[in-house]
Design an enzyme around this catalytic site. Structure first.
Site, PDB file in Angstrom:
ATOM      1  N   LYS A   1       0.853  -1.196   0.000  1.00 23.12           N
ATOM      2  CA  LYS A   1       0.000   0.000   0.000  1.00 23.12           C
ATOM      3  C   LYS A   1       0.881   1.236   0.000  1.00 23.12           C
ATOM      4  O   LYS A   1       1.767   1.384   0.852  1.00 23.12           O
ATOM      5  CB  LYS A   1      -0.895  -0.040   1.243  1.00 23.12           C
ATOM      6  CG  LYS A   1      -2.198   0.696   1.104  1.00 23.12           C
ATOM      7  CD  LYS A   1      -3.073   0.375   2.320  1.00 23.12           C
ATOM      8  CE  LYS A   1      -4.360   1.134   2.314  1.00 23.12           C
ATOM      9  NZ  LYS A   1      -5.084   0.974   3.583  1.00 23.12           N
TER      10      LYS A   1
HETATM   11  O1  G3P Z   1      -9.545   2.026   4.348  1.00 23.77           O
HETATM   12  C1  G3P Z   1      -9.201   3.275   4.798  1.00 23.77           C
HETATM   13  C2  G3P Z   1      -9.698   3.484   6.174  1.00 23.77           C
HETATM   14  O2  G3P Z   1      -8.944   2.773   7.110  1.00 23.77           O
HETATM   15  C3  G3P Z   1      -9.832   4.898   6.550  1.00 23.77           C
HETATM   16  O3  G3P Z   1     -11.047   4.985   7.180  1.00 23.77           O
HETATM   17  O4  G3P Z   1     -12.711   5.908   8.686  1.00 23.77           O
HETATM   18  O5  G3P Z   1     -10.266   6.399   9.059  1.00 23.77           O
HETATM   19  O6  G3P Z   1     -11.500   7.429   7.168  1.00 23.77           O
HETATM   20  P1  G3P Z   1     -11.386   6.248   8.068  1.00 23.77           P
END
Ligand code: G3P
Length: 217
Positions: free
Chosen positions: A83
């Site tokens: 990633k």
């Molecule tokens: O897949 C990406 C994720 O981990 C980010 O999610 O909720 O932190 O924006 P969030």
């Protein structure tokens, strides 16, 4: 639509995987922090548990160092997807690592043009972050639709991995648009099964069944 689970919590992954709900896993530095585990150890455990791609994120910001970290992460298991953040250096690293045959997930994508660049650099997955766009009063789903249209216009093989999914409606909308994959926390995946009419209907059936005085077993 493929379901990836967005966590480094082994037990949560195991529970969903046993149900056949896990086509892959995504992690990031914040999720590794939350797990309290060593990145190499926990990522190896996840790779042993799950058949599909397991995204492990580099933390270097300069291309050569990203490539070195990517190679180290990719050596953990065959199902690692390296990633990389959607920066110019990240794109350079994407080009090299995808050219070496590794799966690459380009993350932190917030615009259609960024997604176009990732596809041209050979990304296996592009991760547009829906929830974080919603957080700033934009519509994350518009981004998924734009990327779908652009990728289809030119037959790019890069898979759209809808990320930063926070609600069950995000899943429905991303599926309707045709995102190839969605990644969501275990709580959101489990919430997909919930419906108040299911609960209410079951309650009624059980109440009526009790009145029959019968048993199946
Ligand atoms: O897949 C990406 C994720 O981990 C980010 O999610 O909720 O932190 O924006 P969030």
């Amino acid at each position: 639509m493929k379901f990836f689970v967005d966590t480094a919590d082994i037990e949560a992954i195991r529970e969903l995987n046993d149900l056949g709900m896990v086509d892959g896993v995504t992690t990031n530095p914040s999720l590794i922090l939350k797990s309290g585990r060593d990145i190499l150890e926990v990522t190896k455990e996840i790779c042993d548990l799950v058949d599909g791609p397991v995204s492990a994120e580099v933390v270097a910001t300069e291309a050569d160092a990203m490539i070195a970290e990517g190679r180290k992460l990719a050596a953990i298991a065959e199902n690692i997807a390296v990633k990389l953040p959607l920066t110019w250096d990240g794109l350079k690293a994407c080009k090299v690592l995808s050219g070496e045959g590794f799966m690459v997930n380009v993350t932190l994508c917030f615009s259609p043009n960024q997604a176009l660049l990732a596809a041209k650099a050979g990304a296996t997955f592009i991760s547009p972050f829906i929830g974080r766009l919603d957080d700033i009063n934009l519509d994350g789903m518009d981004l998924i639709a734009d990327i779908r249209e652009i990728y289809d216009n030119y037959d790019f093989g890069t898979q759209i991995l809808a990320a930063s999914i926070r609600t069950v409606n995000h899943v429905t909308e991303a599926a309707k648009i045709g995102a190839d994959v969605m990644t969501a926390p275990p709580s959101v995946i489990k919430a997909l099964a919930k419906h108040p009419l299911t609960d209410k209907g079951l309650e009624q059936f059980l109440a009526d069944w009790a009145k029959t005085g019968q048993k199946i077993l």
